[in-house]
Design an enzyme around this catalytic site. Structure first.
Site, short mmCIF file in Angstrom:
data_model
loop_
_atom_site.label_atom_id
_atom_site.label_comp_id
_atom_site.label_asym_id
_atom_site.label_seq_id
_atom_site.Cartn_x
_atom_site.Cartn_y
_atom_site.Cartn_z
N HIS A 13 -7.37 -6.08 0.27
CA HIS A 13 -6.20 -5.18 0.27
C HIS A 13 -5.09 -5.67 1.21
CE1 HIS A 13 -3.95 -1.55 -0.27
NE2 HIS A 13 -4.15 -1.13 0.95
N SER A 38 0.83 -1.19 0.00
CA SER A 38 0.00 0.00 0.00
C SER A 38 0.88 1.25 0.00
CB SER A 38 -0.97 -0.06 1.19
OG SER A 38 -2.07 0.77 0.99
N GLU A 51 -2.07 13.91 13.43
CA GLU A 51 -2.34 15.27 12.96
C GLU A 51 -1.71 15.51 11.58
OE1 GLU A 51 -1.63 19.76 14.67
OE2 GLU A 51 -1.54 18.08 16.08
#
Length: 281
Positions: A259, A92, A198
């Site tokens: 996946h 990925s 964040e």
């Protein structure tokens, strides 16, 4: 550590296996090197297998931005320290890091293995096909759910699991995300995420893309592409771009896998990898 990682800032790494050619694994978004432990044990009898934590994940340093070229540079510094070319395996996001590195520093690699990702841009929301079974891009929702967990009020990991359940209905994916939730100290220590949530949230759009390779760049070494047969991450129309950048590509689709191919079909995954490594070596 929150500054841009300087050159002496090493990625966290651990190696399984005493001897043989080196294989290096890089994980996907929200993962860490230990996600590959089963595969590493399956190869360690004949290989030295190194599991890396990418920046902003696991035990590796946090950086000011999330960017494929920056990540590839940090991984390249690690590979250069081994003094021998390696087979690099990436899933990925880690697959995009591995491809980025292969196109810029091909001398560091003996071979490349890309797991269920293509060198293309993915949509920020929604899917890539009209198939109603395709899971639309869930990553922004995952980050929002992890950031919404009240870590101060958290008593147990089960509480966190319950808090994530609505946004992350898959038990397998929840347990994967919760591997990055750790408790400081013993007993009553504070909980924290081993993820720079964040910055990952802010730069998620960057991770959807794939950086333009240097003009005319290709990686001509052996490439194995492993895709989940139930996944929509590698589509038939991606093949032309794969072959253009990686002309020695062999694509294998693993039945009954989505996946997370290496988690869903671990034995088939390791066997496929072993055969490729035997041919390469």
């Amino acid at each position: 550590m929150t500054a841009d990682a300087p050159s002496d800032e090493r990625l966290a790494a651990r190696t399984v296996g005493e001897a043989g050619p080196r294989v290096v694994f890089v994980h996907g978004l929200f993962g860490q090197g230990k996600n590959w432990t089963t595969a590493a044990k399956g190869l360690a009898d004949r290989h030295r297998v190194t599991l890396l934590d990418l920046p902003n994940h696991g035990h590796s340093p946090w950086t000011d931005r999330v960017d494929y070229e920056d990540m590839a540079e940090l991984v390249a510094a690690e590979l250069a320290s081994y003094g021998e070319p390696v087979t690099l395996v990436g899933h990925s996001m880690g697959g995009k890091v591995a491809m980025t590195l292969a196109l810029r520093r091909p001398e560091l690699l003996r071979a490349l293995v890309v797991v269920d990702i293509a060198p293309v841009e993915y949509p920020l929301t929604g899917g890539r096909t009209d198939d109603p079974r395709e899971e639309s891009s869930p990553f922004a929702a995952y980050i929002a759910a992890m950031r919404a967990v009240d870590l101060g009020a958290l008593r147990t990991r089960e509480d966190a699991d319950r808090a994530l359940r609505e946004a992350v209905p898959s038990t397998m994916v929840r347990s994967f995300l919760l591997q990055s939730l750790v408790r400081e100290g013993v007993g009553s220590g504070r909980w924290r995420w081993r993820l720079n949530l964040e910055t990952l949230e802010r730069d998620l759009g960057e991770l959807r893309g794939f950086p333009d390779p240097p003009p005319g760049a290709t990686f001509d070494g052996p490439v194995l592409w492993i895709a989940g047969a139930k996944s929509h991450y590698v589509l038939p129309e991606d093949r032309a771009r794969m072959d253009e950048l990686f002309p020695s590509t062999r694509l294998v689709r693993v039945k009954h896998a989505g996946h997370w191919v290496h988690s869903e079909q671990p034995e088939v995954f390791v066997e496929t990898l072993r055969r490729f490594l035997d041919a390469v070596e």
